[in-house]
Design a protein around this motif. Structure first.
Motif, short mmCIF file in Angstrom:
data_model
loop_
_atom_site.label_atom_id
_atom_site.label_comp_id
_atom_site.label_asym_id
_atom_site.label_seq_id
_atom_site.Cartn_x
_atom_site.Cartn_y
_atom_site.Cartn_z
N ARG A 41 0.83 -1.21 0.00
CA ARG A 41 0.00 0.00 0.00
C ARG A 41 0.86 1.25 0.00
O ARG A 41 0.56 2.24 -0.68
N GLU A 42 1.94 1.19 0.77
CA GLU A 42 2.85 2.34 0.82
C GLU A 42 3.52 2.57 -0.53
O GLU A 42 3.64 3.71 -1.01
N ARG A 76 5.11 14.12 1.34
CA ARG A 76 4.19 12.98 1.29
C ARG A 76 4.91 11.68 0.95
O ARG A 76 4.65 10.64 1.54
N VAL A 77 5.80 11.72 -0.05
CA VAL A 77 6.44 10.46 -0.46
C VAL A 77 7.46 9.98 0.57
O VAL A 77 7.88 8.81 0.53
N THR A 78 7.85 10.85 1.50
CA THR A 78 8.82 10.44 2.53
C THR A 78 8.20 10.36 3.92
O THR A 78 8.92 10.10 4.90
N ASP A 79 6.88 10.60 4.03
CA ASP A 79 6.19 10.59 5.32
C ASP A 79 6.86 11.50 6.33
O ASP A 79 7.04 11.15 7.51
N TYR A 174 14.53 21.04 0.56
CA TYR A 174 14.73 20.51 1.92
C TYR A 174 13.45 19.81 2.38
O TYR A 174 12.32 20.28 2.13
N VAL A 175 13.64 18.68 3.05
CA VAL A 175 12.53 17.96 3.67
C VAL A 175 12.92 17.68 5.12
O VAL A 175 14.07 17.34 5.40
N THR A 187 16.31 5.03 0.54
CA THR A 187 15.10 5.10 -0.28
C THR A 187 14.47 6.48 -0.20
O THR A 187 14.06 7.06 -1.21
N ARG A 188 14.36 7.02 1.00
CA ARG A 188 13.79 8.36 1.17
C ARG A 188 14.63 9.41 0.46
O ARG A 188 14.09 10.33 -0.17
#
Length: 481
Positions: A41-42, A76-79, A174-175, A187-188
């Motif tokens: 799901r992720e 969002r893609v890295t939570d 930046y995240v 991965t992130r």
């Protein structure tokens, strides 16, 4: 991708198997299936988000609309808790372009922190030698990362990556997360870099679109300039008593620096020119060439035309007209590093006398029918705009029935073959002599000379310089009536 822990065992003992409402017993196999399902799901969520970003990249015409999505998508893609996009401006400023933070109150503090960090590194930019814009040094980028981390605080997990457009860093994405357990897995990091790459593509596409619009606008302006210039050149040769004329100007680019003109010598001729009849008064035949090509040369050519036409009506001799023109244009040309060559002549149909003066232009060639020889028409004189005190000389030649005269620009003699040889004046003289012996009409002579040059440079090639030619033939006695 967020690491997902195994589900914990229930703290209460399971109910009797006889109860229909009891959940199934949690086993290691069940827990593993749940983990795989959550991971799938992720993964699907990330794929959907990136697909949405790709769709936005293809669909949005407004760069600002696309940039609005970047910090949101990256978080969002890295939570993570949020993201920020900082762009480097050509002026040397660092600007917080977009910010997303799930906690709006925290977002205000983060905005202030990022803006404070951006102000710290602005002096570390250097001017690019290619386009003059300000670009950050490697040290400036490292300082920016340090300042952002410093102002956000040690309890924020931060990752930043470059926005690279044509190998030039144009900003940073930046995240961040306040979760102490949050880690920046490989991965992130890859996901953030992927969003940054999409951002770079959007910025480059927008800049290409801007350049394309500028080019289209410039092309349109060049088309208008070429149309105006074409209208300033004679639309057709005048009907002068006792002579036939043909002329053509072939520019190397849309706007050229060659000039030719037929000017009535008096106001009365100018007023009566529209009747279409044969003109018995004196006529000016002039040809010139501005050093250089393109729009600057075209503008100077236009200026030369206007000034010369005004000067002709004063009724001075050819040398005096060139002298006045030179003095007037000198102030405008002395700082432009551009000069004008000009051959000026006046023809009297009543006497067949051609009076002329030359300002360093290619001397016209005269085919004398009686002797079947060619004569160069030349006088001493400097380029227009080179020296304000230049003096020019007058000369005259008596034309006879059957004589042919060509005025030309150096596009003919400088035309180069594929081996680098120039067509030069000797080849032009030889071709002109042959044409006079085999053709009776100026238009045929003109076409032949253009064809010879084209054959010389190669049928598929285009001359690199403007080419202009005027052919004037004195009608034979049998045709004079």
């Amino acid at each position: 991708m967020t690491a997902v822990p195994l589900p914990r065992q229930p703290s209460q003992p399971p109910e009797r198997s006889g109860s229909s409402n009891m959940p199934p017993e949690v086993t290691p196999v069940f827990a593993l299936k749940e983990l795989v399902a959550r991971l799938n799901r992720e993964q699907h969520k990330i794929q959907d988000l990136l697909s949405s970003l790709g769709f936005a990249l293809r669909s949005f015409n407004n760069l600002n609309q696309f940039l609005e999505l970047i910090p949101l998508m990256a978080s969002r893609v890295t939570d993570s808790d949020g993201g920020a996009l900082l762009l480097f401006k050509p002026s040397g400023q660092v600007r917080l372009e977009r910010l997303h933070c799930q906690d709006s109150r925290l977002g205000q503090d983060i905005r202030k922190a990022l803006e404070s960090a951006a102000r710290q590194i602005a002096p570390s930019f250097v001017r690019s030698s290619s386009n003059g814009s300000m670009t950050p040094t490697a040290q400036a980028i490292a300082d920016l990362d340090h300042q952002v981390s410093y102002y956000l605080g040690a309890n924020v997990q931060l990752f930043g990556t470059a926005i690279l457009v044509k190998n030039v860093e144009r900003g940073r994405l930046y995240v961040f997360s306040r979760d102490p357990q949050y880690t920046w897995t490989e991965t992130r990091q890859k996901l953030v870099r992927l969003v940054a790459d999409q951002t770079a593509v959007a910025i480059e596409n927008d800049e290409l679109s801007v350049e394309l619009r500028k080019k289209e606008r410039l092309d349109r302006e060049l088309e208008i300039g070429a149309e105006i210039q074409l209208r300033l050149l004679p639309r057709q040769c005048p009907k002068i008593q006792g002579v036939e004329l043909a002329a053509r100007c072939q520019t190397a680019s849309r706007v050229g620096g060659d000039y030719y003109d037929f000017i009535p010598a008096s106001y009365d001729q100018l007023r009566s020119k529209r009747d279409g009849g044969s003109e018995a008064g004196k006529w000016t035949l002039a040809i010139g060439d501005v050093m250089g090509k393109g729009v600057p040369a075209g503008l100077i050519m236009t200026m030369t035309r206007g000034m010369l036409r005004a000067e002709v009506l004063n009724g001075h001799s050819p040398a005096r007209i060139l002298q006045h023109l030179n003095r007037v244009m000198y102030a405008d040309l002395e700082n432009s590093n551009r000069f004008v060559t000009l051959f000026y002549s006046e023809y009297d149909p009543q006497t067949r006398l051609l009076s002329y003066s030359n300002a360093a232009h290619n001397p016209p060639l005269l085919w004398q029918a009686a002797t079947k020889t060619i004569k160069r028409l030349d006088t001493l004189g400097m380029l227009i705009g080179l020296d304000a005190d230049t003096h020019y000389q007058d000369a005259q030649v008596q034309l006879q029935p059957g004589d042919v005269l060509i005025y030309y620009t150096d596009g003919f003699t400088d035309a180069a073959s594929q081996s680098g040889e120039r067509f030069d004046e000797e080849n032009l003289t030889s071709a002109f002599k042959w044409a006079c012996q085999h053709f009776d009409h100026p238009q045929d002579i003109l076409e032949y000379l253009f064809e010879r040059v084209q054959q010389f440079i190669g049928p598929e090639n285009r001359n690199s310089d403007d080419m202009t030619l005027i052919v004037m033939r004195v009608e034979p006695l049998a045709s004079e009536g």
